[in-house]
Design a protein around this motif. Sequence first.
Motif, PDB file in Angstrom:
ATOM      1  N   LEU A   1     -13.403 -20.126 -11.803  1.00 55.61           N
ATOM      2  CA  LEU A   1     -13.929 -18.904 -12.420  1.00 55.61           C
ATOM      3  C   LEU A   1     -13.022 -17.713 -12.143  1.00 55.61           C
ATOM      4  CD1 LEU A   1     -16.291 -17.576 -13.953  1.00 55.61           C
ATOM      5  CD2 LEU A   1     -17.447 -17.296 -11.756  1.00 55.61           C
ATOM      6  N   LEU A   2     -12.569 -17.605 -10.913  1.00 54.68           N
ATOM      7  CA  LEU A   2     -11.739 -16.464 -10.513  1.00 54.68           C
ATOM      8  C   LEU A   2     -10.366 -16.477 -11.182  1.00 54.68           C
ATOM      9  CD1 LEU A   2     -12.640 -16.426  -6.713  1.00 54.68           C
ATOM     10  CD2 LEU A   2     -13.128 -14.590  -8.343  1.00 54.68           C
ATOM     11  N   LYS A   3      -9.830 -17.660 -11.409  1.00 51.79           N
ATOM     12  CA  LYS A   3      -8.500 -17.769 -12.025  1.00 51.79           C
ATOM     13  C   LYS A   3      -8.455 -17.106 -13.396  1.00 51.79           C
ATOM     14  CE  LYS A   3      -6.712 -22.010  -9.874  1.00 51.79           C
ATOM     15  NZ  LYS A   3      -6.440 -23.455 -10.092  1.00 51.79           N
ATOM     16  N   THR A   4      -9.584 -17.118 -14.098  1.00 53.81           N
ATOM     17  CA  THR A   4      -9.619 -16.562 -15.456  1.00 53.81           C
ATOM     18  C   THR A   4     -10.185 -15.142 -15.489  1.00 53.81           C
ATOM     19  OG1 THR A   4     -11.813 -17.536 -15.836  1.00 53.81           O
ATOM     20  CG2 THR A   4      -9.890 -18.856 -16.459  1.00 53.81           C
ATOM     21  N   THR A   5     -10.397 -14.551 -14.316  1.00 54.15           N
ATOM     22  CA  THR A   5     -10.977 -13.206 -14.242  1.00 54.15           C
ATOM     23  C   THR A   5      -9.886 -12.144 -14.272  1.00 54.15           C
ATOM     24  OG1 THR A   5     -12.861 -14.006 -12.942  1.00 54.15           O
ATOM     25  CG2 THR A   5     -12.396 -11.643 -12.834  1.00 54.15           C
ATOM     26  N   ASP A   6     -10.034 -11.188 -15.174  1.00 46.97           N
ATOM     27  CA  ASP A   6      -9.140 -10.030 -15.210  1.00 46.97           C
ATOM     28  C   ASP A   6      -9.592  -9.065 -14.124  1.00 46.97           C
ATOM     29  OD1 ASP A   6      -7.635  -7.784 -15.709  1.00 46.97           O
ATOM     30  OD2 ASP A   6      -8.172  -7.614 -17.830  1.00 46.97           O
ATOM     31  N   ILE A   7      -8.750  -8.847 -13.122  1.00 48.33           N
ATOM     32  CA  ILE A   7      -9.139  -8.015 -11.978  1.00 48.33           C
ATOM     33  C   ILE A   7      -8.686  -6.565 -12.127  1.00 48.33           C
ATOM     34  CG2 ILE A   7      -9.126  -9.963 -10.370  1.00 48.33           C
ATOM     35  CD1 ILE A   7      -6.381  -8.821  -9.340  1.00 48.33           C
ATOM     36  N   ARG A   8      -8.170  -6.208 -13.312  1.00 50.31           N
ATOM     37  CA  ARG A   8      -7.586  -4.869 -13.477  1.00 50.31           C
ATOM     38  C   ARG A   8      -8.414  -3.921 -14.335  1.00 50.31           C
ATOM     39  NH1 ARG A   8      -1.669  -7.038 -15.037  1.00 50.31           N
ATOM     40  NH2 ARG A   8      -3.014  -8.475 -16.179  1.00 50.31           N
TER      41      ARG A   8
ATOM     42  N   PHE B   1       0.825  -1.205   0.000  1.00 47.32           N
ATOM     43  CA  PHE B   1       0.000   0.000   0.000  1.00 47.32           C
ATOM     44  C   PHE B   1       0.861   1.257   0.000  1.00 47.32           C
ATOM     45  CE2 PHE B   1      -2.456   3.123   2.657  1.00 47.32           C
ATOM     46  CZ  PHE B   1      -3.469   3.376   1.749  1.00 47.32           C
ATOM     47  N   LEU B   2       2.017   1.171   0.665  1.00 46.05           N
ATOM     48  CA  LEU B   2       2.918   2.324   0.774  1.00 46.05           C
ATOM     49  C   LEU B   2       3.935   2.358  -0.360  1.00 46.05           C
ATOM     50  CD1 LEU B   2       3.586   2.090   4.619  1.00 46.05           C
ATOM     51  CD2 LEU B   2       1.882   3.512   3.449  1.00 46.05           C
ATOM     52  N   ASP B   3       4.568   1.203  -0.650  1.00 46.46           N
ATOM     53  CA  ASP B   3       5.651   1.195  -1.635  1.00 46.46           C
ATOM     54  C   ASP B   3       6.015  -0.254  -1.953  1.00 46.46           C
ATOM     55  OD1 ASP B   3       8.135   1.323  -2.992  1.00 46.46           O
ATOM     56  OD2 ASP B   3       8.644   3.213  -2.025  1.00 46.46           O
ATOM     57  N   VAL B   4       5.941  -0.636  -3.219  1.00 47.07           N
ATOM     58  CA  VAL B   4       6.230  -2.016  -3.596  1.00 47.07           C
ATOM     59  C   VAL B   4       7.668  -2.381  -3.250  1.00 47.07           C
ATOM     60  CG1 VAL B   4       6.891  -1.438  -5.986  1.00 47.07           C
ATOM     61  CG2 VAL B   4       6.028  -3.732  -5.442  1.00 47.07           C
ATOM     62  N   ARG B   5       8.584  -1.422  -3.333  1.00 47.06           N
ATOM     63  CA  ARG B   5       9.988  -1.718  -3.009  1.00 47.06           C
ATOM     64  C   ARG B   5      10.155  -2.038  -1.534  1.00 47.06           C
ATOM     65  NH1 ARG B   5      12.174   3.744  -5.503  1.00 47.06           N
ATOM     66  NH2 ARG B   5      10.290   4.321  -4.356  1.00 47.06           N
TER      67      ARG B   5
ATOM     68  N   ASP C   1       2.002  12.381  -0.641  1.00 43.14           N
ATOM     69  CA  ASP C   1       3.460  12.329  -0.540  1.00 43.14           C
ATOM     70  C   ASP C   1       3.861  12.077   0.915  1.00 43.14           C
ATOM     71  OD1 ASP C   1       3.593  12.927  -3.230  1.00 43.14           O
ATOM     72  OD2 ASP C   1       3.747  15.089  -2.895  1.00 43.14           O
ATOM     73  N   PRO C   2       4.890  11.263   1.159  1.00 42.59           N
ATOM     74  CA  PRO C   2       5.848  10.675   0.206  1.00 42.59           C
ATOM     75  C   PRO C   2       5.456   9.277  -0.292  1.00 42.59           C
ATOM     76  CG  PRO C   2       6.607  10.301   2.433  1.00 42.59           C
ATOM     77  CD  PRO C   2       5.293  11.026   2.556  1.00 42.59           C
ATOM     78  N   TYR C   3       4.168   9.005  -0.342  1.00 38.82           N
ATOM     79  CA  TYR C   3       3.679   7.708  -0.829  1.00 38.82           C
ATOM     80  C   TYR C   3       2.749   7.945  -2.025  1.00 38.82           C
ATOM     81  CZ  TYR C   3       5.216   6.593   3.912  1.00 38.82           C
ATOM     82  OH  TYR C   3       5.944   6.470   5.071  1.00 38.82           O
ATOM     83  N   PRO C   4       3.310   8.284  -3.175  1.00 34.86           N
ATOM     84  CA  PRO C   4       2.482   8.713  -4.315  1.00 34.86           C
ATOM     85  C   PRO C   4       1.610   7.613  -4.913  1.00 34.86           C
ATOM     86  CG  PRO C   4       4.774   8.468  -4.982  1.00 34.86           C
ATOM     87  CD  PRO C   4       4.760   8.331  -3.495  1.00 34.86           C
ATOM     88  N   LYS C   5       1.877   6.347  -4.593  1.00 30.72           N
ATOM     89  CA  LYS C   5       1.131   5.242  -5.203  1.00 30.72           C
ATOM     90  C   LYS C   5      -0.126   4.861  -4.421  1.00 30.72           C
ATOM     91  CE  LYS C   5       3.679   4.230  -8.827  1.00 30.72           C
ATOM     92  NZ  LYS C   5       3.124   4.320 -10.192  1.00 30.72           N
ATOM     93  N   ILE C   6      -0.394   5.530  -3.303  1.00 29.96           N
ATOM     94  CA  ILE C   6      -1.539   5.139  -2.481  1.00 29.96           C
ATOM     95  C   ILE C   6      -2.846   5.189  -3.270  1.00 29.96           C
ATOM     96  CG2 ILE C   6      -3.012   6.030  -0.614  1.00 29.96           C
ATOM     97  CD1 ILE C   6      -0.573   6.277   1.123  1.00 29.96           C
ATOM     98  N   LYS C   7      -3.040   6.236  -4.040  1.00 34.25           N
ATOM     99  CA  LYS C   7      -4.260   6.369  -4.853  1.00 34.25           C
ATOM    100  C   LYS C   7      -4.422   5.157  -5.772  1.00 34.25           C
ATOM    101  CE  LYS C   7      -6.044   9.279  -8.631  1.00 34.25           C
ATOM    102  NZ  LYS C   7      -5.802  10.503  -9.427  1.00 34.25           N
ATOM    103  N   VAL C   8      -3.334   4.767  -6.413  1.00 35.21           N
ATOM    104  CA  VAL C   8      -3.358   3.617  -7.325  1.00 35.21           C
ATOM    105  C   VAL C   8      -3.692   2.340  -6.573  1.00 35.21           C
ATOM    106  CG1 VAL C   8      -1.950   2.206  -8.896  1.00 35.21           C
ATOM    107  CG2 VAL C   8      -1.702   4.699  -8.871  1.00 35.21           C
ATOM    108  N   ARG C   9      -3.091   2.186  -5.383  1.00 35.21           N
ATOM    109  CA  ARG C   9      -3.298   0.965  -4.600  1.00 35.21           C
ATOM    110  C   ARG C   9      -4.746   0.824  -4.131  1.00 35.21           C
ATOM    111  NH1 ARG C   9       0.220  -0.587  -7.071  1.00 35.21           N
ATOM    112  NH2 ARG C   9       2.396  -0.347  -6.586  1.00 35.21           N
ATOM    113  N   ILE C  10      -5.352   1.934  -3.706  1.00 31.56           N
ATOM    114  CA  ILE C  10      -6.748   1.860  -3.253  1.00 31.56           C
ATOM    115  C   ILE C  10      -7.650   1.468  -4.418  1.00 31.56           C
ATOM    116  CG2 ILE C  10      -8.706   3.143  -2.310  1.00 31.56           C
ATOM    117  CD1 ILE C  10      -6.763   4.811  -0.685  1.00 31.56           C
ATOM    118  N   TRP C  11      -7.440   2.091  -5.573  1.00 33.65           N
ATOM    119  CA  TRP C  11      -8.258   1.758  -6.740  1.00 33.65           C
ATOM    120  C   TRP C  11      -8.028   0.309  -7.161  1.00 33.65           C
ATOM    121  CZ3 TRP C  11     -12.461   2.584  -9.149  1.00 33.65           C
ATOM    122  CH2 TRP C  11     -12.648   2.135 -10.459  1.00 33.65           C
TER     123      TRP C  11
END
Length: 381
Positions: free
Chosen positions: A365-372, A13-17, A188-198
């Motif tokens: 069913l879930l294995k073949t579902t595009d979740i993005r 949620f904060l940073d993939v690294r 900031d300094p966690y700019p990806k939070i918006k992306v992670r919530i969505w």
Amino acid sequence: MENILKTRFNDLFLDVRVAQKNILDEGKPQVNVVDAEQNKTSRQLLSVEKQALLEKDLNNKAELNLQLSVNSQLDAEVERRLLEDIQDIDHLYNKVLGIDEVMPTLLDAIGVRAATISKIEPLAGEMSWFYNDLMRLVNQPKYKRVDSKGKVILVDSLRAGLSFFGLDNLIQIVTSLSFRRWLPQITDPYPKIKVRIWEEALATALCCKQIATISKVDPNHAFCIGMLQLCGKIVITRKYFRIFEEVQREALIETETYGKHEEHKALRTTRPNGEFLNILIEKHAFNISTKLIVKMDMKRVFISQPMQELQQNLPDSELSPMALVLKQGSAYAKYRILKQHKLIDLPQAKEFVRSMKLPKGALELLKTTDIRTLQLTTSNN
């Protein structure tokens, strides 16, 4: 296993690294921050005379202790103010998220068996932003249609936009377009939070929808609850960054006024505490989501009762089918997101998926579902 994966998801949620680094550190003994910095300093200065080294270490330790103290005081004051603010659900609903007054009514209207575009259009028109967002959606290249001469047909009216995907998709469209508008912007300094919530909201909604088809509950309602159950996460995130900035600014003014130079210096280098934000989300987000959904008071989209069941932490045997769908969909979405970011290995994945107790046929069913991406079909398909 559940706690390990929850920690990884919070790190992501904060940073993939950070999440990837922490996997490498799992199982290693934890070292006190002050001692770690002092030892690092000692290793770097082995060639310096003994007295200078000792003084340097003591100074560093004092500075780090002061920094930790300042951080702790800031966190405490931020939490105190945040706890006060989240008591006012009307404020969170109307101001922090800015939920349109007509949105629940619109969702209810779509959910009626006798729903028609002509009945829905006036309600949709009351949301000032909806027309522009809907036009951007329907006119995306992947949905384009052409006339007999090969010319692209541009959708430019609200009625045509509402009709484009058909009534079956409108709950998903209204829910997702609304939710995107509520996302935090400055973190900031966690700019990806918006992306992670969505990312989490969309994945959960889509997984809930798929499980619902097997569990014999309304797939559109399942999509709706899967997404809206993250409202509280948005609230806590938005409030945290606003309050942190406010508290830090006031503290800087106070320390400057009273000549507290060391505290002032420490405050200037203090940044929002992502780990503390995750703690606040864990404590309060779901309860806030439940209260916001109850306040929506929808009569045809049956999601408030399942939220209250999960808020009460009832055992699976006492959960309604919709509540169980949400619990399973949320867990599977987290698994897929962790897998997508290479934060879970195969044995862990198998154990985690087994623990979800998915209904028969759901996993295939879930294995073949595009979740993005939203799974929408046009009314002409």
